[in-house]
Enzyme design. Structure first.
Site, PDB file in Angstrom:
ATOM      1  N   ASP A  73      -8.942  -2.316   2.066  1.00 18.97           N
ATOM      2  CA  ASP A  73      -8.736  -1.598   3.413  1.00 18.97           C
ATOM      3  C   ASP A  73      -9.667  -2.255   4.337  1.00 18.97           C
ATOM      4  O   ASP A  73      -9.598  -1.915   5.571  1.00 18.97           O
ATOM      5  CB  ASP A  73      -8.830  -0.255   3.227  1.00 18.97           C
ATOM      6  CG  ASP A  73      -7.697   0.280   2.438  1.00 18.97           C
ATOM      7  OD1 ASP A  73      -6.455  -0.279   2.347  1.00 18.97           O
ATOM      8  OD2 ASP A  73      -8.052   1.354   1.731  1.00 18.97           O
ATOM      9  N   ASP A 118       0.766  -1.225   0.056  1.00 22.24           N
ATOM     10  CA  ASP A 118       0.095   0.066  -0.065  1.00 22.24           C
ATOM     11  C   ASP A 118       0.900   1.328   0.081  1.00 22.24           C
ATOM     12  O   ASP A 118       0.783   2.191  -0.792  1.00 22.24           O
ATOM     13  CB  ASP A 118      -0.873   0.005   1.266  1.00 22.24           C
ATOM     14  CG  ASP A 118      -2.251   0.600   1.203  1.00 22.24           C
ATOM     15  OD1 ASP A 118      -2.290   1.199  -0.126  1.00 22.24           O
ATOM     16  OD2 ASP A 118      -3.063   0.804   2.000  1.00 22.24           O
TER      17      ASP A 118
END
Length: 536
Positions: free
Chosen positions: A439, A386
Protein backbone atom coordinates in the site's frame (compact mmCIF):
# COMPACT_ATOMS: atom_id res chain seq x y z
CA UNK A 1 33.79 -3.04 -4.05
CA UNK A 2 33.11 0.00 -1.97
CA UNK A 3 29.38 -0.07 -2.60
CA UNK A 4 26.92 -2.55 -4.14
CA UNK A 5 26.16 -1.76 -7.77
CA UNK A 6 22.75 -0.52 -8.79
CA UNK A 7 22.26 -3.59 -10.96
CA UNK A 8 22.77 -5.94 -8.00
CA UNK A 9 20.35 -3.84 -5.98
CA UNK A 10 17.84 -4.12 -8.82
CA UNK A 11 17.99 -7.91 -8.74
CA UNK A 12 17.47 -7.93 -4.99
CA UNK A 13 14.59 -5.49 -5.36
CA UNK A 14 12.76 -7.65 -7.90
CA UNK A 15 13.16 -10.65 -5.64
CA UNK A 16 11.83 -8.97 -2.51
CA UNK A 17 8.95 -7.10 -4.14
CA UNK A 18 7.17 -10.40 -4.78
CA UNK A 19 7.06 -11.00 -1.04
CA UNK A 20 6.00 -7.45 -0.19
CA UNK A 21 2.88 -7.72 -2.31
CA UNK A 22 1.35 -10.01 0.29
CA UNK A 23 1.71 -7.28 2.91
CA UNK A 24 -1.30 -5.26 1.84
CA UNK A 25 -3.41 -3.31 4.29
CA UNK A 26 -4.66 -5.10 7.30
CA UNK A 27 -5.66 -3.61 10.60
CA UNK A 28 -7.31 -5.86 13.12
CA UNK A 29 -9.66 -4.28 15.60
CA UNK A 30 -12.44 -5.66 17.75
CA UNK A 31 -15.96 -4.72 16.79
CA UNK A 32 -17.08 -1.44 18.26
CA UNK A 33 -19.88 -1.78 20.77
CA UNK A 34 -23.21 -0.26 19.90
CA UNK A 35 -25.99 0.74 22.27
CA UNK A 36 -26.77 -2.36 24.32
CA UNK A 37 -30.23 -2.94 25.78
CA UNK A 38 -30.69 -1.99 29.43
CA UNK A 39 -32.55 -5.19 30.33
CA UNK A 40 -31.60 -8.89 30.34
CA UNK A 41 -32.20 -10.38 26.89
CA UNK A 42 -30.51 -12.60 24.31
CA UNK A 43 -29.37 -9.89 21.94
CA UNK A 44 -26.38 -8.45 23.77
CA UNK A 45 -23.15 -8.00 21.78
CA UNK A 46 -20.22 -10.26 22.56
CA UNK A 47 -17.80 -8.05 24.48
CA UNK A 48 -14.30 -8.89 25.66
CA UNK A 49 -13.94 -8.85 29.44
CA UNK A 50 -10.99 -8.24 31.72
CA UNK A 51 -11.07 -10.66 34.65
CA UNK A 52 -8.90 -9.39 37.50
CA UNK A 53 -8.14 -11.88 40.26
CA UNK A 54 -6.62 -11.86 43.71
CA UNK A 55 -5.33 -14.89 45.64
CA UNK A 56 -5.24 -14.25 49.40
CA UNK A 57 -5.24 -10.54 48.62
CA UNK A 58 -2.29 -10.68 46.17
CA UNK A 59 -3.09 -9.58 42.63
CA UNK A 60 -2.68 -12.17 39.88
CA UNK A 61 -2.46 -12.03 36.10
CA UNK A 62 -5.50 -10.42 34.49
CA UNK A 63 -7.42 -12.92 32.36
CA UNK A 64 -9.38 -12.22 29.19
CA UNK A 65 -12.94 -13.48 28.84
CA UNK A 66 -16.05 -12.86 26.78
CA UNK A 67 -19.62 -12.01 27.75
CA UNK A 68 -22.72 -14.01 26.85
CA UNK A 69 -25.56 -12.85 24.64
CA UNK A 70 -27.71 -12.67 27.74
CA UNK A 71 -27.47 -11.62 31.36
CA UNK A 72 -26.61 -8.34 33.05
CA UNK A 73 -24.25 -5.87 31.41
CA UNK A 74 -20.79 -5.37 32.90
CA UNK A 75 -19.33 -1.97 33.84
CA UNK A 76 -16.93 -0.42 31.33
CA UNK A 77 -14.43 0.77 33.94
CA UNK A 78 -12.61 -1.13 36.66
CA UNK A 79 -13.57 1.31 39.40
CA UNK A 80 -17.25 0.49 38.83
CA UNK A 81 -16.71 -3.26 39.19
CA UNK A 82 -17.38 -5.28 42.33
CA UNK A 83 -14.74 -7.57 43.86
CA UNK A 84 -16.39 -10.89 44.74
CA UNK A 85 -15.26 -14.23 46.17
CA UNK A 86 -15.08 -17.12 43.67
CA UNK A 87 -16.74 -20.44 44.55
CA UNK A 88 -16.99 -23.63 42.49
CA UNK A 89 -20.49 -24.97 41.89
CA UNK A 90 -21.30 -28.45 43.10
CA UNK A 91 -21.80 -30.19 40.70
CA UNK A 92 -19.12 -28.46 38.64
CA UNK A 93 -21.27 -28.26 35.49
CA UNK A 94 -23.90 -26.14 37.29
CA UNK A 95 -26.67 -28.02 35.51
CA UNK A 96 -28.53 -28.76 38.76
CA UNK A 97 -28.91 -26.89 42.09
CA UNK A 98 -25.56 -26.45 43.83
CA UNK A 99 -24.82 -27.79 47.31
CA UNK A 100 -22.12 -25.13 47.65
CA UNK A 101 -23.03 -21.79 49.17
CA UNK A 102 -23.09 -19.36 46.24
CA UNK A 103 -24.82 -16.39 47.84
CA UNK A 104 -23.10 -13.10 46.91
CA UNK A 105 -20.20 -14.83 45.14
CA UNK A 106 -19.00 -15.62 41.63
CA UNK A 107 -20.14 -19.13 40.78
CA UNK A 108 -17.56 -21.04 38.72
CA UNK A 109 -18.68 -23.85 36.41
CA UNK A 110 -17.18 -25.94 33.64
CA UNK A 111 -18.61 -26.00 30.14
CA UNK A 112 -20.75 -28.90 28.98
CA UNK A 113 -23.72 -31.20 29.87
CA UNK A 114 -26.32 -28.40 29.53
CA UNK A 115 -26.77 -25.08 27.77
CA UNK A 116 -25.39 -21.81 29.07
CA UNK A 117 -28.76 -20.34 30.03
CA UNK A 118 -29.46 -23.35 32.28
CA UNK A 119 -26.12 -22.89 34.04
CA UNK A 120 -26.84 -19.19 34.55
CA UNK A 121 -30.34 -19.78 35.97
CA UNK A 122 -29.06 -22.47 38.36
CA UNK A 123 -26.30 -20.16 39.62
CA UNK A 124 -28.74 -17.27 39.94
CA UNK A 125 -31.24 -19.38 41.88
CA UNK A 126 -28.45 -20.25 44.31
CA UNK A 127 -27.87 -16.57 45.03
CA UNK A 128 -24.72 -16.11 42.92
CA UNK A 129 -23.91 -12.54 41.86
CA UNK A 130 -22.21 -13.70 38.63
CA UNK A 131 -21.34 -16.85 36.68
CA UNK A 132 -17.86 -17.65 35.34
CA UNK A 133 -17.82 -20.52 32.80
CA UNK A 134 -14.52 -22.29 32.15
CA UNK A 135 -14.17 -23.39 28.53
CA UNK A 136 -12.96 -26.88 27.66
CA UNK A 137 -10.63 -25.47 24.98
CA UNK A 138 -7.87 -22.88 24.89
CA UNK A 139 -9.90 -20.19 23.19
CA UNK A 140 -12.96 -18.07 23.78
CA UNK A 141 -16.36 -19.33 22.64
CA UNK A 142 -19.62 -17.51 22.03
CA UNK A 143 -22.33 -18.16 24.60
CA UNK A 144 -25.68 -17.80 22.85
CA UNK A 145 -29.12 -19.13 23.64
CA UNK A 146 -32.14 -20.66 21.93
CA UNK A 147 -34.81 -18.30 20.62
CA UNK A 148 -37.48 -19.93 22.76
CA UNK A 149 -35.31 -20.07 25.88
CA UNK A 150 -36.02 -18.03 29.00
CA UNK A 151 -32.73 -16.08 28.78
CA UNK A 152 -34.61 -12.91 29.73
CA UNK A 153 -34.92 -14.40 33.24
CA UNK A 154 -31.14 -14.26 33.72
CA UNK A 155 -30.21 -11.08 35.58
CA UNK A 156 -26.57 -11.82 36.54
CA UNK A 157 -23.52 -11.30 34.29
CA UNK A 158 -22.18 -14.42 32.57
CA UNK A 159 -18.53 -14.60 31.45
CA UNK A 160 -16.48 -17.35 29.77
CA UNK A 161 -12.68 -17.72 30.08
CA UNK A 162 -10.20 -20.12 28.39
CA UNK A 163 -9.28 -23.48 29.85
CA UNK A 164 -5.83 -22.37 31.08
CA UNK A 165 -7.30 -19.46 33.05
CA UNK A 166 -9.78 -21.75 34.75
CA UNK A 167 -7.07 -24.27 35.64
CA UNK A 168 -5.01 -21.52 37.27
CA UNK A 169 -7.94 -20.38 39.43
CA UNK A 170 -8.83 -23.99 40.23
CA UNK A 171 -5.36 -24.72 41.62
CA UNK A 172 -5.62 -21.77 43.98
CA UNK A 173 -9.08 -22.75 45.24
CA UNK A 174 -8.12 -26.42 45.70
CA UNK A 175 -5.15 -25.33 47.83
CA UNK A 176 -7.60 -23.64 50.17
CA UNK A 177 -6.70 -20.09 49.16
CA UNK A 178 -9.23 -17.28 48.90
CA UNK A 179 -9.80 -16.23 45.29
CA UNK A 180 -11.55 -12.96 44.45
CA UNK A 181 -12.65 -11.84 41.00
CA UNK A 182 -13.66 -8.55 39.40
CA UNK A 183 -15.23 -8.20 35.93
CA UNK A 184 -15.30 -5.17 33.66
CA UNK A 185 -15.59 -4.72 29.88
CA UNK A 186 -13.58 -1.70 28.68
CA UNK A 187 -14.67 -0.26 25.33
CA UNK A 188 -12.16 0.16 22.54
CA UNK A 189 -11.89 3.86 21.57
CA UNK A 190 -13.21 4.74 18.10
CA UNK A 191 -9.90 6.34 17.15
CA UNK A 192 -6.35 5.90 18.41
CA UNK A 193 -3.41 8.29 18.00
CA UNK A 194 -1.43 5.45 16.44
CA UNK A 195 -3.45 5.89 13.22
CA UNK A 196 -2.16 9.45 12.89
CA UNK A 197 1.46 8.36 13.35
CA UNK A 198 0.99 5.49 10.90
CA UNK A 199 -0.47 7.94 8.35
CA UNK A 200 2.54 10.22 8.80
CA UNK A 201 4.97 7.32 8.38
CA UNK A 202 3.34 6.08 5.18
CA UNK A 203 3.06 9.52 3.55
CA UNK A 204 6.54 10.47 4.75
CA UNK A 205 8.03 7.30 3.25
CA UNK A 206 6.46 8.02 -0.15
CA UNK A 207 7.61 11.66 -0.15
CA UNK A 208 11.10 10.81 1.13
CA UNK A 209 11.57 8.04 -1.45
CA UNK A 210 10.40 10.32 -4.28
CA UNK A 211 12.80 13.11 -3.31
CA UNK A 212 15.60 10.69 -2.51
CA UNK A 213 15.50 9.04 -5.92
CA UNK A 214 16.14 12.28 -7.78
CA UNK A 215 18.05 14.47 -5.33
CA UNK A 216 20.04 12.21 -3.02
CA UNK A 217 20.69 9.36 -5.43
CA UNK A 218 21.93 11.59 -8.27
CA UNK A 219 24.62 13.24 -6.12
CA UNK A 220 25.38 9.93 -4.47
CA UNK A 221 26.15 8.45 -7.88
CA UNK A 222 28.67 11.21 -8.58
CA UNK A 223 30.32 10.76 -5.18
CA UNK A 224 30.56 7.02 -5.64
CA UNK A 225 32.08 7.44 -9.05
CA UNK A 226 34.67 9.87 -7.71
CA UNK A 227 35.53 7.45 -4.90
CA UNK A 228 35.88 4.44 -7.14
CA UNK A 229 37.66 6.21 -10.02
CA UNK A 230 39.10 9.52 -8.75
CA UNK A 231 41.42 9.86 -11.72
CA UNK A 232 38.60 9.75 -14.27
CA UNK A 233 36.48 12.67 -13.15
CA UNK A 234 35.94 13.77 -16.74
CA UNK A 235 33.68 10.78 -17.28
CA UNK A 236 31.19 11.53 -14.48
CA UNK A 237 28.41 12.25 -16.94
CA UNK A 238 29.05 8.98 -18.76
CA UNK A 239 28.92 7.11 -15.46
CA UNK A 240 25.62 8.75 -14.58
CA UNK A 241 24.19 7.78 -17.96
CA UNK A 242 25.16 4.16 -17.33
CA UNK A 243 23.68 4.35 -13.82
CA UNK A 244 20.37 5.44 -15.31
CA UNK A 245 20.31 2.23 -17.33
CA UNK A 246 20.65 0.21 -14.15
CA UNK A 247 17.24 1.33 -12.89
CA UNK A 248 14.45 -1.20 -13.29
CA UNK A 249 11.79 0.20 -15.62
CA UNK A 250 8.56 -1.78 -15.20
CA UNK A 251 6.68 -2.60 -18.40
CA UNK A 252 3.09 -3.72 -18.99
CA UNK A 253 3.91 -7.42 -19.19
CA UNK A 254 6.00 -7.47 -16.03
CA UNK A 255 3.28 -5.50 -14.19
CA UNK A 256 0.66 -8.17 -14.96
CA UNK A 257 3.02 -11.07 -14.23
CA UNK A 258 4.06 -9.36 -11.00
CA UNK A 259 0.52 -9.32 -9.60
CA UNK A 260 -0.26 -12.86 -10.79
CA UNK A 261 2.92 -14.12 -9.10
CA UNK A 262 1.94 -12.30 -5.93
CA UNK A 263 -1.47 -14.00 -5.94
CA UNK A 264 0.14 -17.41 -6.35
CA UNK A 265 2.53 -16.71 -3.49
CA UNK A 266 -0.33 -15.47 -1.30
CA UNK A 267 -2.17 -18.76 -1.86
CA UNK A 268 1.02 -20.65 -1.07
CA UNK A 269 1.22 -18.82 2.24
CA UNK A 270 -2.46 -19.42 2.95
CA UNK A 271 -2.36 -23.19 2.42
CA UNK A 272 1.13 -23.91 3.77
CA UNK A 273 1.54 -21.23 6.43
CA UNK A 274 3.72 -22.49 9.28
CA UNK A 275 6.30 -21.11 11.68
CA UNK A 276 9.22 -22.19 9.48
CA UNK A 277 7.64 -20.50 6.45
CA UNK A 278 7.26 -17.25 8.39
CA UNK A 279 10.84 -17.60 9.59
CA UNK A 280 11.95 -17.81 5.97
CA UNK A 281 10.14 -14.54 5.30
CA UNK A 282 11.74 -13.00 8.38
CA UNK A 283 15.21 -13.94 7.10
CA UNK A 284 14.44 -12.50 3.66
CA UNK A 285 13.04 -9.36 5.27
CA UNK A 286 16.20 -8.95 7.33
CA UNK A 287 18.43 -9.34 4.26
CA UNK A 288 16.41 -6.75 2.34
CA UNK A 289 16.22 -4.47 5.38
CA UNK A 290 20.00 -4.64 5.87
CA UNK A 291 20.59 -3.68 2.25
CA UNK A 292 18.05 -0.84 2.39
CA UNK A 293 19.35 0.46 5.72
CA UNK A 294 22.95 0.30 4.46
CA UNK A 295 22.02 2.24 1.34
CA UNK A 296 20.16 4.96 3.25
CA UNK A 297 22.79 5.45 5.96
CA UNK A 298 25.79 5.54 3.60
CA UNK A 299 23.98 7.99 1.31
CA UNK A 300 23.20 10.36 4.18
CA UNK A 301 26.75 10.15 5.58
CA UNK A 302 28.35 10.79 2.18
CA UNK A 303 26.15 13.82 1.58
CA UNK A 304 27.24 15.28 4.92
CA UNK A 305 30.90 14.21 4.78
CA UNK A 306 32.13 13.81 1.21
CA UNK A 307 35.51 12.36 2.18
CA UNK A 308 34.20 9.74 4.63
CA UNK A 309 34.11 7.01 2.01
CA UNK A 310 37.63 7.42 0.66
CA UNK A 311 39.32 5.15 3.21
CA UNK A 312 39.69 1.65 1.67
CA UNK A 313 40.62 -1.77 2.98
CA UNK A 314 41.83 -4.82 1.05
CA UNK A 315 40.03 -7.86 2.42
CA UNK A 316 40.26 -11.51 1.35
CA UNK A 317 37.49 -12.51 -1.07
CA UNK A 318 35.97 -9.02 -0.93
CA UNK A 319 38.89 -7.11 -2.40
CA UNK A 320 39.00 -3.35 -1.99
CA UNK A 321 36.19 -2.27 0.33
CA UNK A 322 35.23 1.09 1.75
CA UNK A 323 35.82 1.27 5.51
CA UNK A 324 32.65 3.35 5.89
CA UNK A 325 30.59 0.80 3.98
CA UNK A 326 32.00 -2.04 6.09
CA UNK A 327 31.28 -0.29 9.41
CA UNK A 328 27.73 0.64 8.36
CA UNK A 329 27.10 -2.90 7.10
CA UNK A 330 28.24 -4.37 10.44
CA UNK A 331 25.90 -2.03 12.34
CA UNK A 332 22.98 -2.86 10.04
CA UNK A 333 23.50 -6.61 10.44
CA UNK A 334 23.68 -6.23 14.22
CA UNK A 335 20.49 -4.15 14.19
CA UNK A 336 18.60 -6.72 12.09
CA UNK A 337 19.78 -9.64 14.26
CA UNK A 338 18.75 -7.79 17.42
CA UNK A 339 15.29 -7.15 15.96
CA UNK A 340 14.84 -10.75 14.78
CA UNK A 341 15.79 -12.20 18.17
CA UNK A 342 13.57 -9.75 20.06
CA UNK A 343 10.67 -9.51 17.58
CA UNK A 344 8.17 -10.64 20.24
CA UNK A 345 9.15 -7.79 22.57
CA UNK A 346 6.82 -4.84 23.04
CA UNK A 347 9.31 -2.47 21.37
CA UNK A 348 10.05 -4.64 18.31
CA UNK A 349 7.62 -2.66 16.15
CA UNK A 350 10.11 0.24 16.02
CA UNK A 351 12.89 -1.93 14.59
CA UNK A 352 10.53 -3.51 12.08
CA UNK A 353 9.37 -0.08 10.90
CA UNK A 354 12.94 1.24 10.53
CA UNK A 355 14.04 -1.76 8.46
CA UNK A 356 10.86 -1.63 6.39
CA UNK A 357 11.02 2.10 5.64
CA UNK A 358 14.69 1.90 4.60
CA UNK A 359 13.90 -1.06 2.36
CA UNK A 360 10.95 0.67 0.68
CA UNK A 361 12.99 3.82 0.06
CA UNK A 362 15.63 1.68 -1.67
CA UNK A 363 13.00 -0.19 -3.71
CA UNK A 364 11.45 3.07 -4.92
CA UNK A 365 14.90 4.34 -5.92
CA UNK A 366 15.49 1.35 -8.18
CA UNK A 367 12.06 0.33 -9.54
CA UNK A 368 10.46 2.95 -11.82
CA UNK A 369 7.32 3.46 -13.83
CA UNK A 370 8.12 4.80 -17.34
CA UNK A 371 4.69 6.32 -18.04
CA UNK A 372 1.04 6.44 -17.03
CA UNK A 373 0.12 3.54 -19.32
CA UNK A 374 2.21 1.11 -17.28
CA UNK A 375 1.07 2.79 -14.06
CA UNK A 376 -2.57 2.25 -15.03
CA UNK A 377 -2.03 -1.45 -15.76
CA UNK A 378 -0.03 -2.06 -12.57
CA UNK A 379 -2.30 -0.14 -10.20
CA UNK A 380 -5.52 -1.47 -11.72
CA UNK A 381 -4.24 -5.05 -11.39
CA UNK A 382 -3.18 -4.35 -7.81
CA UNK A 383 -6.58 -2.71 -7.19
CA UNK A 384 -8.40 -5.90 -8.26
CA UNK A 385 -5.86 -8.06 -6.41
CA UNK A 386 -6.39 -6.22 -3.13
CA UNK A 387 -10.19 -6.19 -3.29
CA UNK A 388 -10.47 -9.82 -4.35
CA UNK A 389 -8.21 -11.27 -1.66
CA UNK A 390 -9.76 -9.18 1.13
CA UNK A 391 -13.47 -9.00 0.25
CA UNK A 392 -14.23 -11.67 -2.38
CA UNK A 393 -11.95 -14.56 -1.37
CA UNK A 394 -14.32 -15.61 1.49
CA UNK A 395 -16.81 -16.73 -1.18
CA UNK A 396 -14.34 -19.40 -2.28
CA UNK A 397 -12.20 -20.03 0.80
CA UNK A 398 -14.80 -19.25 3.51
CA UNK A 399 -12.53 -16.57 5.00
CA UNK A 400 -10.49 -13.60 3.80
CA UNK A 401 -7.20 -15.00 2.52
CA UNK A 402 -5.42 -11.66 2.87
CA UNK A 403 -6.52 -11.18 6.48
CA UNK A 404 -5.74 -14.79 7.42
CA UNK A 405 -2.20 -14.47 6.05
CA UNK A 406 -1.60 -11.04 7.60
CA UNK A 407 -2.90 -12.29 10.95
CA UNK A 408 -0.56 -15.27 10.81
CA UNK A 409 -3.13 -18.06 11.17
CA UNK A 410 -1.50 -21.49 11.62
CA UNK A 411 1.94 -19.88 11.96
CA UNK A 412 2.57 -20.77 15.58
CA UNK A 413 2.10 -17.23 16.82
CA UNK A 414 4.44 -15.69 14.24
CA UNK A 415 3.34 -12.92 11.88
CA UNK A 416 4.74 -11.83 8.53
CA UNK A 417 7.05 -8.80 8.86
CA UNK A 418 6.07 -7.03 5.62
CA UNK A 419 4.03 -4.45 7.51
CA UNK A 420 4.50 -1.08 9.16
CA UNK A 421 2.85 -1.22 12.55
CA UNK A 422 2.34 0.99 15.59
CA UNK A 423 0.82 -0.10 18.93
CA UNK A 424 -2.57 1.33 19.89
CA UNK A 425 -1.46 3.50 22.79
CA UNK A 426 -4.92 4.39 24.12
CA UNK A 427 -6.55 1.00 23.52
CA UNK A 428 -7.13 -0.99 26.74
CA UNK A 429 -6.96 -4.18 24.68
CA UNK A 430 -3.67 -3.29 23.02
CA UNK A 431 -2.96 -4.49 19.51
CA UNK A 432 -1.51 -2.68 16.51
CA UNK A 433 -2.59 -0.54 13.60
CA UNK A 434 -0.87 -1.76 10.44
CA UNK A 435 -0.35 -1.00 6.78
CA UNK A 436 1.21 -3.36 4.24
CA UNK A 437 4.27 -2.54 2.16
CA UNK A 438 2.23 -2.91 -1.02
CA UNK A 439 0.00 0.00 0.00
CA UNK A 440 3.08 2.23 0.09
CA UNK A 441 5.09 0.78 -2.81
CA UNK A 442 2.35 0.73 -5.45
CA UNK A 443 1.18 4.35 -5.05
CA UNK A 444 4.77 5.35 -4.28
CA UNK A 445 5.89 4.23 -7.73
CA UNK A 446 3.36 6.59 -9.31
CA UNK A 447 4.16 9.50 -6.98
CA UNK A 448 7.90 9.05 -7.68
CA UNK A 449 7.19 9.05 -11.42
CA UNK A 450 5.31 12.35 -11.20
CA UNK A 451 8.23 13.92 -9.30
CA UNK A 452 10.65 12.90 -12.08
CA UNK A 453 8.19 14.08 -14.74
CA UNK A 454 7.76 17.47 -13.07
CA UNK A 455 11.51 17.91 -12.71
CA UNK A 456 12.32 16.90 -16.29
CA UNK A 457 9.59 19.14 -17.71
CA UNK A 458 10.42 21.99 -15.29
CA UNK A 459 6.94 22.15 -13.82
CA UNK A 460 6.19 24.14 -10.70
CA UNK A 461 4.15 23.17 -7.68
CA UNK A 462 0.83 24.44 -9.03
CA UNK A 463 1.08 23.13 -12.61
CA UNK A 464 2.91 19.94 -11.68
CA UNK A 465 1.61 16.56 -10.53
CA UNK A 466 3.81 15.53 -7.60
CA UNK A 467 2.26 17.71 -4.91
CA UNK A 468 -1.30 16.87 -5.99
CA UNK A 469 -0.66 13.11 -5.98
CA UNK A 470 1.03 13.38 -2.58
CA UNK A 471 -2.10 15.06 -1.25
CA UNK A 472 -4.21 12.42 -3.02
CA UNK A 473 -2.23 9.64 -1.35
CA UNK A 474 -2.72 11.23 2.06
CA UNK A 475 -6.47 11.60 1.43
CA UNK A 476 -6.72 8.00 0.22
CA UNK A 477 -5.01 6.74 3.34
CA UNK A 478 -7.36 8.84 5.48
CA UNK A 479 -10.34 7.29 3.67
CA UNK A 480 -8.87 3.84 4.33
CA UNK A 481 -8.93 4.36 8.09
CA UNK A 482 -12.32 6.03 7.89
CA UNK A 483 -13.59 2.90 6.13
CA UNK A 484 -11.93 0.79 8.81
CA UNK A 485 -13.87 2.68 11.47
CA UNK A 486 -17.18 2.54 9.60
CA UNK A 487 -16.71 -1.20 8.96
CA UNK A 488 -16.24 -1.84 12.70
CA UNK A 489 -12.56 -2.67 12.42
CA UNK A 490 -12.84 -5.16 9.53
CA UNK A 491 -9.60 -5.27 7.51
CA UNK A 492 -9.74 -2.91 4.54
CA UNK A 493 -8.11 -3.21 1.08
CA UNK A 494 -6.28 0.11 1.16
CA UNK A 495 -5.76 0.18 -2.62
CA UNK A 496 -9.54 0.44 -2.96
CA UNK A 497 -9.09 4.03 -1.79
CA UNK A 498 -5.48 4.76 -2.74
CA UNK A 499 -5.68 3.93 -6.46
CA UNK A 500 -8.59 6.30 -7.26
CA UNK A 501 -7.01 9.05 -5.12
CA UNK A 502 -3.61 8.80 -6.85
CA UNK A 503 -4.05 7.36 -10.35
CA UNK A 504 -7.50 8.96 -10.67
CA UNK A 505 -6.11 12.36 -9.63
CA UNK A 506 -3.24 12.08 -12.10
CA UNK A 507 -5.47 11.10 -15.04
CA UNK A 508 -8.05 13.78 -14.22
CA UNK A 509 -5.41 16.54 -14.01
CA UNK A 510 -3.81 15.36 -17.26
CA UNK A 511 -7.19 15.43 -19.04
CA UNK A 512 -7.93 18.95 -17.84
CA UNK A 513 -4.47 20.16 -18.86
CA UNK A 514 -4.45 18.31 -22.19
CA UNK A 515 -1.33 16.33 -21.24
CA UNK A 516 -2.77 12.83 -20.97
CA UNK A 517 -1.35 11.66 -24.32
CA UNK A 518 2.11 12.86 -23.36
CA UNK A 519 1.93 11.16 -19.94
CA UNK A 520 0.47 7.98 -21.44
CA UNK A 521 3.36 7.44 -23.89
CA UNK A 522 6.01 9.33 -21.93
CA UNK A 523 9.64 8.27 -22.25
CA UNK A 524 12.19 9.66 -19.81
CA UNK A 525 15.06 9.14 -22.29
CA UNK A 526 13.36 11.10 -25.06
CA UNK A 527 12.32 13.84 -22.63
CA UNK A 528 15.87 14.14 -21.31
CA UNK A 529 17.19 14.40 -24.87
CA UNK A 530 14.70 17.16 -25.69
CA UNK A 531 15.62 19.04 -22.54
CA UNK A 532 19.34 18.69 -23.29
CA UNK A 533 18.83 19.90 -26.86
CA UNK A 534 16.80 22.86 -25.59
CA UNK A 535 19.47 23.80 -23.06
CA UNK A 536 22.14 23.59 -25.74
Amino acid sequence: MAFPSRRSRSLHTIFFCIFFLIGLSFAEEASHDGDSPKFPACDHPYNLVKVKNWVNGAGGETLTGITARFGALLPKEERNGVRLTAVFSNPLNSCSPSSSKLSGSVAMAVRGDCDFTTKAKVAQSGGAAALLVINNKEELAEMGCEKDSSAQDVSIPVVLIPKSGGESLNRSIVDGQKVELLFYAPVRPPMDLSVIFLWMMAVGTVVCASLWSEIAASKEAEERYNELSPKETSNVSAFKDNAEKDFLDIDVKSAVVFVITASAFLLLLYFFMSSWFVWLLIVLFCIGGIEGMHNCITTVILRICKNCGRKKLNLPLLGETSLLSLIVLFCCVAFAIFWATNRQASYSWAGQDILGICLMITVLQVARLPNIKVATVLLCCAFVYDIFWVFLSPIIFHQSVMIAVARGDNSGGETIPMLLRIPRFADPWGGYDMIGFGDILFPGLLVSFTFRYDKTNKKGIANGYFIWLTVGYGVGLFLTYLGLYLMNGHGQPALLYLVPCTLGTCVLLALVRGELKNLWNYSSEEASSRVSSGDA
